[in-house]
Write an enzyme that holds these catalytic residues in place. Structure first.
Site, PDB file in Angstrom:
ATOM      1  N   TYR A   1      19.793  26.447  30.879  1.00 46.79           N
ATOM      2  CA  TYR A   1      19.916  25.437  31.737  1.00 46.79           C
ATOM      3  C   TYR A   1      19.552  25.721  33.163  1.00 46.79           C
ATOM      4  CZ  TYR A   1      22.545  21.841  34.200  1.00 46.79           C
ATOM      5  OH  TYR A   1      22.656  20.837  34.847  1.00 46.79           O
TER       6      TYR A   1
ATOM      7  N   TRP B   1      17.939  24.005  37.531  1.00 49.56           N
ATOM      8  CA  TRP B   1      17.122  23.170  38.199  1.00 49.56           C
ATOM      9  C   TRP B   1      15.562  23.654  38.154  1.00 49.56           C
ATOM     10  CZ3 TRP B   1      17.474  18.848  41.718  1.00 49.56           C
ATOM     11  CH2 TRP B   1      18.538  17.818  41.361  1.00 49.56           C
TER      12      TRP B   1
END
Lengths: 843, 183
Positions: free
Chosen positions: A140, A142
């Site tokens: 996980y 950005w």
């Protein structure tokens, strides 16, 4: 919006054909001196290159006067804290079968050759798979912008091709809301286009910014920011100054947005918004100020909810404003006056996501929607609710042009029992002798349950009506993310992290997560590779080229290169499948651009027919021209998009435009959730006491800590840049302390303070202010975890103090805003911060 | 009625049992020669072609009417999978084939242009599957078809569609694919 300026093909513009075989970004010639236009999460950038180095970064095209600090630090993003070579942790290198996982983060690192690192990863991954142990690649984070070098997808593409992986469900931002909203309004809601800004500015009388700080969070976007959100907030400010729109900020802190808009500030206790809204609902019922027709036509279950509000529900408590006042810390009159004003005026309730990153985080947005139903303004041009105005420029009208495709992970490998590659297919099949592999591919977990999964293999949890059984994870591969900053209760994660035998991380920087790996592969930053991105998540405002500005730093490699080489290690046929027969990054860039251009051309064709465009005009040049020009192309919004009103189609025709709920209506009471019979989530929105909040605080931890998204970072991205110098207090992450509290504690701005609770402690720098409610402290998430010998943080990472437990069995979201802490002046010797320097490397 | 029988007699031999599947959303007309379309036929639903006249064909759609809603023919008894959809005010004739628990199985006849039809469903479905797989796993992990039910998919897909490179004309094809492979 201005009409786009058309790019005209001049006679002097020569078209350079792309030379086959020269497509790899590392092989292209870079600009030595000049400018390169590129894009990042924080917008379109103009980089100045001198002697082959980026020396300056600035916005390419400013859309508003609102300053975005993130746009100026690209040189630091290229040259600071870099992982320049492949490294293996010493104990792991000595014996991968007995790698002493307890030494992660403590061992020395040994530099190895790229080839050796590739072989080691490939062999150890294969060993894990053959032993039928779990491989986690939820990874996980950005990452960086760009549709080709999408590191997370590149990893998962590799994993799907080589035997599967345990993945992650949902995300940290909206873990609770994205699960509850489909039960209530039939789809995700949090990532959906909002009623247009044009409608808001023309029709709203009150704009409520509830637990959100858009001036800060609109600095970034998931793709690359179109930077238009700030533009509309400027217009909103203007309307407020003209007295046409009243702006109310409901938040325990008077944030940058409230300050910018000079908003009226209502500061409830953290985690008590549901009680506050229930008090408002009670008042509206008692005053008969309820939109009965709306409730009748478009919702189901209101009567059950009403019984609960009036004290005839499961807890037999009447939710009077007085009751609410005691919990949320606001005067009764503030609660009732707000309800009256919302009912009497076109009111847009813009909510952030912070309120749902809390214990029982399923409730606040469900309750907000219920309140909005009672007000009856959903689907009108100036009213209702919106959950995405603070994110990726929601509400900026969608343009008509082209949308880029991107690299995907939908390629599944079939392997026999001796790990021989049998070929790839577009869907996952369990035929072809690969059945033993699929053991490691099922049972994706809600992302924030990672530590729980690592520590409890075989445990079964409830999740949104399903059961999930944790795999026994022995191998983790992480790219483009930083769990040692984003996951709750860091010290517990450190323990859980010791469970797997192997942990591999591809990283640009020596992040806390890279330092906790066994093998670190040096990744290029987005400024060192060719890529392409959309501008705007909702607006599709344009397409920006992301041409490599400089050569790769050190021995860093593109993630695409790393995974291609890993695939090649398993065989030429695996490599061919992964790379689609040897495609280079620029081949994909061109492919995605050409796909989008086709759509743009179709739009242009219609415009030419209607006379909106001249015959020789075109808005998307051929790829070679686009790439050589190195300028974004922009699209225009349509009138339809500018008039978009969320839920208007549903109001117009609830049969054809039925919502995705079982009833097709807004569900204030959910029979589906009733059927789950969960302790932590009833069948209608309800006040459920959080495990930690001011209502149950003790002298051991009397302050409520909120840890919102930082203004000057993208989560933990950019923490290592010199932008930090502009906000750090005495070199540490700033913690906001209420001035009256600070006075009692003898703390002043710039003092080092210890923020602590039973989970751990951090050293932070005090910022004393009247802009945070009494008994509340603010420590933004994303400060780099800098562990001392006890695992406490020397720099100020908020998640050392947060709780690692799920919102409830329904969504299993994280509860990062639910944390009580204590705070004291730090009197010891100031610690040396090592978060941003290289770890120990063996000579 | 006579005309109808005649048409059936003439064309029945050619078209009876000729099942076709729209590959895009198609305009539907109540009568031959109508200038304005009344409603829509959704892709991937098999309809029987009864008659061809000029550039138009007459077809029979079979499906279900749920909960007293008479302007929509659904694909099955319980899910909101559209076959033919009309605005509320449009009334059309239909034949009740069966009735159970307030749900009617019906058939009705309409006109549409003789285009965008395919005789095989499989290639259309596999095209939809490919579009879904290639476009919907770029920003996040691809959600399996079985993760959502048939009533959840349209809104879930629509929420994200503008972010994808999937052509507007293909969106209902993908929605129908997802609904028919849902939980």
């Amino acid at each position: 919006m201005k009409r786009r300026s058309f790019l005209k093909l001049g006679a002097s513009l020569s078209i350079i054909p792309m030379l086959p075989g020269c497509a790899a970004s590392n092989a292209v010639e870079h600009i030595k001196d000049g400018e390169v236009i590129t894009a990042a999460h924080w917008g379109t950038l103009k980089l100045t290159v001198k002697d082959g180095k980026v020396i300056k970064s600035e916005p390419y095209k400013k859309r508003s006067e609102i300053y975005n600090a993130l746009q100026y630090y690209t040189p630091d993003m290229i040259y600071k804290s870099r992982v320049k070579y492949p490294y293996v942790r010493k104990s792991y290198l000595e014996n991968p079968n007995n790698p002493k996982p307890e030494l992660r983060g403590k061992d020395e690192w040994v530099r190895v050759s790229y080839e050796k690192a590739i072989a080691l990863i490939a062999e150890e991954l294969k060993k894990t798979r053959m032993a039928k142990k779990g491989v986690f690649a939820g990874s996980y984070g950005w990452k960086s912008s760009g549709n080709v070098h999408n590191s997370v997808v590149l990893l998962q593409r590799f994993m799907n091709l080589t035997g599967g992986f345990v993945g992650g469900l949902g995300d940290y931002s909206t873990g609770a809301s994205q699960i509850i909203m489909p039960h209530v309004v039939g789809s995700l809601e949090v990532y959906e286009q909002q009623t247009s800004w044009q409608n808001i500015l023309e029709n709203s009388k009150i704009v409520v910014i509830w637990g959100a700080n858009p001036i800060a969070t609109l600095r970034i976007s998931w793709t690359a920011s179109d930077e238009m959100g700030h533009h509309y907030f400027e217009k909103l400010k203007q309307k407020a100054q003209e007295g046409k729109i009243k702006i109310i900020s409901i938040d325990p802190q008077y944030n940058e947005t409230a300050e910018y808009l000079n908003a009226e500030w209502i500061a409830p206790n953290p985690n008590t918004d549901v009680a506050m809204m229930l008090g408002m609902a009670h008042h509206l019922i008692k005053k008969n100020k309820v939109a009965k027709d709306f409730l009748e036509d478009y919702t189901t279950g209101y009567e059950e909810f009403k019984k609960y509000v009036l004290g005839k529900g499961f807890d037999k408590v009447e939710k009077t404003p007085k009751w609410a006042s005691k919990i949320c810390g606001l005067d009764e009159k503030v609660i009732t006056a707000l309800a009256d004003r919302f009912y009497a005026n076109p009111t847009m309730l813009m909510s952030g996501w912070g309120m749902q990153r809390a214990h029982h985080g399923e409730q606040p947005h469900w309750m907000l929607v219920t309140l909005a139903c009672m007000l009856g303004q959903i689907g009108t041009k100036g009213g209702g609710f919106g959950l995405s105005y603070h994110y990726s420029n929601g509400g900026v009208p969608t343009c008509k042009g082209g949308v880029l495709g991107g690299i995907n992970a939908s390629l599944f490998g079939n392997w026999d029992k001796d790990y021989k590659f049998l070929g790839a297919s577009a869907s996952q099949t369990k035929d072809g002798g690969a059945e033993w592999l699929s053991a490691a591919t099922d049972n994706a977990i809600p992302v924030a349950r990672i530590a729980d999964m690592l520590q409890n293999p075989g445990k079964t949890i409830n999740h949104n009506g399903k059961k999930i059984t944790y795999e026994d994870i022995d191998f983790i591969y992480w790219v483009g993310g930083n769990p040692f900053c984003h996951h709750q209760n860091t010290k517990n994660l450190v323990k859980a992290w010791q469970k797997p035998r192997t942990i591999v991380v591809n990283e640009i920087y020596w992040t806390p997560t890279a330092k906790m790996a066994d093998i670190v592969m040096p990744a290029t930053s987005e400024y060192e590779r060719d890529d392409i991105t959309m501008l705007g998540d909702y607006s599709n405002l344009g397409i920006a080229p992301m041409k490599a500005a400089v050569a790769a730093v050190g021995e860093s490699k593109d993630d695409y290169q790393i995974f291609s080489d890993l695939a090649l290690y398993y065989g030429k046929n695996v490599y061919n499948a992964y790379t689609e027969n040897g495609k280079k990054p620029l081949d994909f860039v061109k492919q995605f651009y050409d796909g989008a251009k086709k759509q743009v051309d179709a739009v242009d064709e219609v415009k030419k027919q209607t006379g909106e465009m001249e015959e020789n005009e075109f808005s998307a040049p051929d790829f070679d021209v686009f790439w050589k020009e190195n300028k974004p192309i922009y699209f225009e919004s349509t009138q339809e998009a500018e008039e978009f009103t969320r839920f208007a189609d549903f109001l117009e025709d609830p049969v054809l435009e039925a919502l995705g709920t079982p009833s097709g209506l807004i569900e204030i009471y959910s029979k589906t959730i009733e059927g789950f019979n969960y302790e932590g989530c009833k069948a209608h929105p309800a006040w459920l006491e959080p495990i930690e909040y001011l209502g149950n605080a003790t002298s051991k931890a009397p302050f409520h800590m909120i840890s919102p998204h930082p203004t000057d970072r993208l989560h933990s991205q950019l923490c290592h840049t010199s932008l930090r110098d502009t906000y750090a207090q005495s070199g540490h992450e700033p913690v906001w302390i209420n001035d009256q509290d600070a006075k009692k504690l003898g703390i002043k701005t710039g003092d080092l303070v210890r923020v602590f609770n039973e989970r751990g402690s951090v050293i932070a720098g005090a910022f004393v202010t009247n802009r945070v409610k009494k008994s509340v402290v603010k420590l933004c998430e994303g400060g780099w975890y800098d562990p001392d010998e006890n695992g406490n943080c020397k720099y100020g990472s908020a998640n050392v103090l947060t709780i690692d437990m799920p919102t409830s069995e329904l969504a299993n979201g994280n509860i990062s805003h639910t944390a009580l802490v204590n705070i004291e002046k730090y009197t010891g010797t100031a610690p040396t911060i090592t978060a941003f320097s290289d770890p120990k490397i063996a000579k | 009625m006579k005309k109808y029988l005649l048409a059936l007699a003439c064309c029945g031999f050619l078209y009876a049992g000729n099942i076709q599947y729209a590959n895009e959303v198609k305009d539907v007309y109540l009568n031959y020669g109508d200038k304005k379309a009344s409603g829509r036929l959704l892709p991937t639903n098999g309809v029987e072609i009864l008659e061809k006249k000029g550039s138009m064909v007459k077809f029979k759609a079979t499906g279900f009417m749920q909960n007293g809603v008479e302007n929509v023919i659904y694909f099955n008894e319980k899910d909101r999978i559209l076959v033919v959809a009309m605005p509320k005010k449009v009334k059309f004739d239909y034949k009740v084939l069966e009735e159970k628990n307030g749900v009617k199985k019906v058939s009705a006849e309409f006109w549409t242009k003789d285009d965008k039809f395919e005789s095989a469903l499989e290639p259309m479905m596999s095209k939809a599957k490919t579009m879904f797989a290639e476009n919907c796993g770029i920003c996040h992990k691809l959600h399996p078809e079985k993760e959502f039910n048939a009533n959840q998919w349209p809104a879930t897909f629509k929420a994200m569609a503008d972010r994808t490179a999937i052509d507007k004309k293909d969106r209902f094809l993908v929605i129908q694919y997802l609904q028919k492979n849902a939980k």
